[in-house]
Design an enzyme around this catalytic site. Structure first.
Site: not given
Length: 128
Positions: A27, A59, A78-79, A105
């Site tokens: 990764e 935005y 990812i947390e 993911k």
């Protein structure tokens, strides 16, 4: 329905990024696609009445900040990435009351045929 169910929100869904976040060496070396969904809780009444972008949050400004936060450092989890993005959003936009973020993911290194790994975090300004 959660306690935020009846409040105003800006929604940005399916923001796509390519990055090198993850625990596995592959990764970090090869990278992968990520998708980010955001709900930004704030009172949209003033913007709706004034019909002026200055009464809301752009935005484009949100996207630019999320992209910057996503790319500025690598995370194993990812947390941690999701919380980092939330912290940056709360730090920049005073009008935000709460944020819900989902980091997905789609190509997580799991033996699955279809699907994705994802996290979702919901925090108020006071909780971050």
């Amino acid at each position: 329905m959660d306690s935020f169910g009846d409040t105003d929100r800006i929604i940005l869904a399916g923001l796509a990024f390519y990055g090198y976040h993850g625990v596995m060496m592959e990764e970090n070396a090869l990278g992968q696609r990520f998708r980010i969904d955001l709900e930004l809780g704030m009172d949209l009444g003033p913007a709706a009445k004034a019909d002026e972008v200055s009464a809301t949050i752009s935005y484009a400004d949100v996207y630019d900040l999320v992209k910057e936060a996503f790319e500025e450092r690598r995370f194993k989890l990812i947390e941690a990435l999701g919380l980092h993005i939330m912290q940056r959003l709360f730090g920049r936009f005073d009008r935000l009351d709460w944020i819900r973020i989902r980091v997905r993911k789609p190509e997580a290194p799991l033996p699955i045929v279809a699907g994705e790994a994802a996290i979702e975090i919901l925090r108020t300004r006071e909780q971050v």
